[in-house]
Design an enzyme around this catalytic site. Structure first.
Site, PDB file in Angstrom:
ATOM      1  N   GLY A  13     -55.724  -2.090   3.397  1.00 42.24           N
ATOM      2  CA  GLY A  13     -55.762  -1.715   4.808  1.00 42.24           C
ATOM      3  C   GLY A  13     -56.266  -2.808   5.728  1.00 42.24           C
ATOM      4  CB  CYS A  41     -29.647  18.342   7.041  1.00 40.71           C
ATOM      5  SG  CYS A  41     -28.332  17.111   7.046  1.00 40.71           S
ATOM      6  CB  CYS A  54     -27.260  17.581   2.829  1.00 37.79           C
ATOM      7  SG  CYS A  54     -28.952  17.365   3.420  1.00 37.79           S
ATOM      8  CB  CYS A  62     -30.802  13.719   6.330  1.00 45.22           C
ATOM      9  SG  CYS A  62     -30.991  15.241   5.416  1.00 45.22           S
ATOM     10  CB  CYS A 111     -28.156  12.962   4.042  1.00 41.65           C
ATOM     11  SG  CYS A 111     -27.225  14.254   4.863  1.00 41.65           S
TER      12      CYS A 111
END
Lengths: 364, 281, 201
Positions: B33, B242, B245, B267, B273
């Protein structure tokens, strides 16, 4: 019906072809040569070399041609090439008092050893469009080099420094200078690092900042101590050889501005120096750089730091036009995902806002 | 598969530059980080367009790697195509759109929906690495705040959101704390993706070229989105699924389909997808 | 470009790349040794034994920008390699080193003798390259921290006892500290400053 975005690669290839076609323009006209750009657009070449941090007039001219005259794009091209070049070492410090001068003026003394040399300048051209240039055949006199012997023209700053009227520059402790293209900027930034940043900095950005110091945002009272333009040998000292060898000549412009300084507890009243240096013939850049360099010394000199041009982090982080151009223009990239997230949030905030309005019974 | 471009080193960068970046990456992994300053080079692609991610990828990639590049979750956006094309030219490595097959995935703004596995490396393109930058413009000051782990201003900022809106009004680039120490900017991924960073088995590397910083989240490292006990972190949800899909749990892009306010949702992760659709048919 | 290539390795570009990836994997998954010997085709002027993978790591990482400190034994083993192939400056004061090479762990200086970086710039902390008799078969410690799913047992042979207690002390100063790579004849294991070690009873 929605069709998933496809065919991006073909679109990119088609775009590249269009770039080439648009750059070439009307094919009934002869293509411009790199040599023509180098010789006839020398000031554009100078800017690309200076801000591209690479002294190579041919490559700078090539970059200008390839970029269809977009100088920032040309600077970008040159830098992207430069980054792949090996580093052999650092040249010896240039001594500009050895310059073969083409032009040299001082606004501080009426006459100076070596004299004032007006040389080539747009200063007194009166800016009337010269329609004879429309006719390609117009005869132009060949330039006779009016070079002044180097030993005859010592720098104005050195006279003042000899009398202690001008601050001496004593930063050089012999350690190798930092290289901003290989190590990130860190703070506090040394003068050497600042000057390097400014030398690569965007002329327009520095011009605006320098101008702001003249209008009261920084409170400086500069005098153009000396502006000189000409040619100078570059020397390199290979360790195994033990003596310096001449590796070529470069064209440079140097500007030293003198600023009044009332003195502090430890420093007597004297003039201080703003310094500008650029590849090629680039007086506007060198002067703007010198103004900003002086403004950035405010903190060290105990002056109040209030104006944008005096703010070291602000200036150094925003002077680079390749960085700025890239980040400004990255907004063209798709941001569907972030925008979708914001869209969802704004709709929710609006629903909540309307809910509150209805509860309080006040019509919107 | 074609060989790398003539006249350029494998991966475009010279070996000294790669070593410098590799050293920075190792320190980034060692201090999760923390933003390691590095000598970012001027790349042949513009700043702001992925030069940090590109330099990280160029420094880690080898002949045997399989590379996937996505932008907004999709392999087919022009910027993703262009970066993939760049690496094909300068390395000749195999590229893929399949998340599971890639050894290195370079991304802008998304984490793939398909869970990553051990040994994979996810390289993020980062525009602004400093999570405190909007709150404190000065680098010298934010560096001090990180040194002291003095992150109160960020909590105050989020709390002001709650006071004003009743909830936190940050939807992407949502700040996280890594390994219980450094406040980190996850790059502009939607906060929907934040939970995927937490204890992910893959190595996550972040490159900011213009800002000259590299940072990292090693595998299995705690990544916690900032929140408050009474206002726990939560991710976006859609009422729709979606349209292609039928997925109900992936991040959805909204698409305008006509000028009468018609909308559909699909998506954002195009490969996910595609595979969902193949699974259905 | 040739002048800047890391010489010494048979395939300077791809060998260095593969060596780096093993080092990266080792540091990202502390205490899990990665094979380093099969990452490169050949090594000019290289010592044998545990110093061989160590030398390969040094070649992949060090150059003129990174001062290197060598312990007494390493002077003989890798000095010419560091000087000639890496072009790295050698320093006598361990505090000035970015990389420190330890081939006699029993006699290594205390961890506090090396640069730990600062709270503002903890990345400036040194990296220690330590060769040990074997990365397995020694007194086991249990490692936890970033890169480790739950906990892992690590049992290198040849580290002095106080190594672990010194690391524990060092971790009070996090984010400052040093990061270590341990090498045996074939492998490398990473030990970043974040890894917590508990000595097993």
């Amino acid at each position: 019906m929605y069709v998933a975005v496809k065919g991006g690669e073909a679109a990119i290839l088609a775009s590249l072809e269009q770039v080439d076609a648009a750059r070439r323009g009307d094919r009934a006209l002869a293509a411009i040569s790199v040599a023509q750009i180098r010789e006839q657009m020398r000031l554009a070449v100078a800017r690309v070399m200076a801000e591209g941090s690479l002294y190579d007039p041919d490559l700078a001219a090539l970059a200008i041609k390839q970029a269809a005259g977009d100088l920032i794009e040309a600077i970008f091209l040159l830098r992207a090439y430069r980054t792949t070049l090996p580093r052999f070492g650092t040249c010896s410090a240039l001594d500009t008092s050895d310059m073969l001068l083409q032009r040299r003026i001082s606004a501080t003394f009426k006459d100076i050893p070596g004299g004032q040399v007006l040389g080539s300048t747009y200063d007194y051209t009166q800016r009337l469009l010269d329609f004879t240039l429309l006719a390609e055949a117009a005869a132009v006199p060949a330039l006779e080099a009016v070079a002044v012997e180097p030993e005859a023209s010592p720098r104005v700053a050195d006279f003042l420094a000899a009398e202690e009227l001008l601050a001496r520059e004593s930063d050089d402790d012999g350690s190798p200078p930092p290289d901003l293209t290989r190590e990130p900027l860190s703070f506090p930034a040394s003068r050497a690092m600042r000057l390097q940043n400014l030398a690569r900095g965007d002329e327009g950005f520095l011009l605006g900042l320098g101008y702001s110091t003249q209008r009261g945002y920084g409170n400086s009272h500069p005098f153009a101590g000396e502006i000189r333009h000409g040619w100078l040998s570059v020397e390199y000292l290979p360790e195994e050889l033990g003596f310096a060898i001449d590796i070529g000549e470069i064209e440079i412009t140097e500007c030293e501005l003198f600023n009044q300084f009332k003195g502090s507890a430890t420093v007597p009243p004297q003039f201080t120096r703003g310094y500008g240096l650029a590849f090629g013939h680039a007086e506007r850049k060198a002067m703007a750089m010198a103004l900003v360099d002086r403004a950035l010394q405010a903190e060290e000199l105990g002056e109040p730091v209030a104006a944008p041009a005096q703010d070291i982090e602000f200036v150094l982080y925003h002077s680079d036009n390749v960085e700025a151009s890239g980040f400004v223009q990255h907004l063209k990239l798709p941001h569907y995902v972030d925008f979708q997230s914001e869209l969802e949030l704004v709709r929710r905030l609006r629903r909540e806002y309307q809910g509150r309005q209805e509860c309080s019974g006040e019509p919107e | 598969m074609s060989g790398p471009a003539a006249g350029y080193n494998f991966g475009y960068l010279d070996e000294q530059t790669k070593r410098m970046i590799r050293r920075a990456i190792l320190k980034a992994v060692a201090i999760p980080g923390y933003q390691v300053p590095f000598g970012s080079r001027e790349m042949p692609l513009p700043y702001g367009w992925g030069t940090g991610g590109i330099q990280v990828t160029a420094s880690i990639i080898g002949e045997d790697d399989v590379l996937k590049v996505i932008d907004q979750g999709s392999d087919d956006t022009t910027n993703a195509i262009n970066i993939r094309r760049f690496f094909q030219r300068v390395t000749g490595v195999t590229t893929t759109t399949l998340t599971g097959e890639a050894t290195i995935i370079q991304t802008r703004h998304r984490i793939p929906e398909t869970p990553l596995h051990e040994g994979q490396i996810l390289v993020y393109q980062v525009p602004i690495p400093e999570p405190l930058r909007w709150l404190e413009a000065r680098e010298s000051e934010t560096r001090r705040m990180h040194a002291l782990a003095e992150y109160g201003v960020m909590r105050v900022k989020l709390y002001e959101d709650i006071a004003r809106f009743g909830h936190i009004a940050t939807t992407y680039d949502y700040p996280v704390v890594v390994n219980n120490r450094y406040l980190m900017r996850p790059s502009p991924i939607p906060k929907f993706d934040n939970p995927k960073m937490h204890r992910n088995p893959a190595l996550q590397l972040f490159g900011a070229g213009r800002e000259k910083r590299i940072y990292a989240v090693p595998p299995y490292t705690d990544v916690v989105s900032l929140d408050f006990e009474d206002h726990p972190f939560e991710v976006q949800r859609w009422d729709a699924t979606c349209s292609l899909c039928g997925s109900a749990d992936s991040f959805l892009d909204e698409v305008i389909v006509d000028d009468a306010g018609g909308r559909m949702f699909v998506c954002s992760d195009s490969e996910y997808c595609q595979r969902q659709r193949e699974a259905i048919s | 470009m040739n002048a800047l290539l890391c010489r010494g390795l048979a395939d300077p570009v791809h060998d260095a790349g593969r060596i780096f990836r093993r080092l990266l994997a080792a540091l990202a998954q502390p205490g899990r040794p990665a094979n380093l010997l099969d990452a490169f085709a050949g090594l000019e002027d290289a010592p044998s034994g545990a110093a061989r993978p160590l030398a390969a790591a040094l070649l992949a990482l060090a150059d003129f920008e990174t001062p290197v400190w060598l312990d007494h034994d390493a002077e003989g083993l890798v000095r010419s390699l560091v000087n000639f192939h890496c072009g790295a400056p050698l320093v006598d004061d361990p505090r000035r080193a970015r990389f420190a090479v330890v081939t006699e762990p029993d006699r290594m200086p205390p961890l506090a003798a090396f640069d730990w970086g600062s709270a503002e710039y903890p990345d400036r902390g040194a990296t220690l390259l330590i060769s040990v008799a074997n990365l397995d078969g020694g007194a086991p410690v249990t490692l936890t921290g970033p890169g480790i799913a739950t906990a892992t047992t690590f049992a290198p042979q040849g580290l002095p006892d106080h190594f672990w207690s010194q690391r524990t002390m060092m971790q009070k100063d996090f984010p400052c500290g040093v990061d270590c790579f341990l090498f045996d004849d074939h492998h490398v294991a990473g030990l970043p400053r974040t890894t917590q070690a508990r000595e097993d009873e």
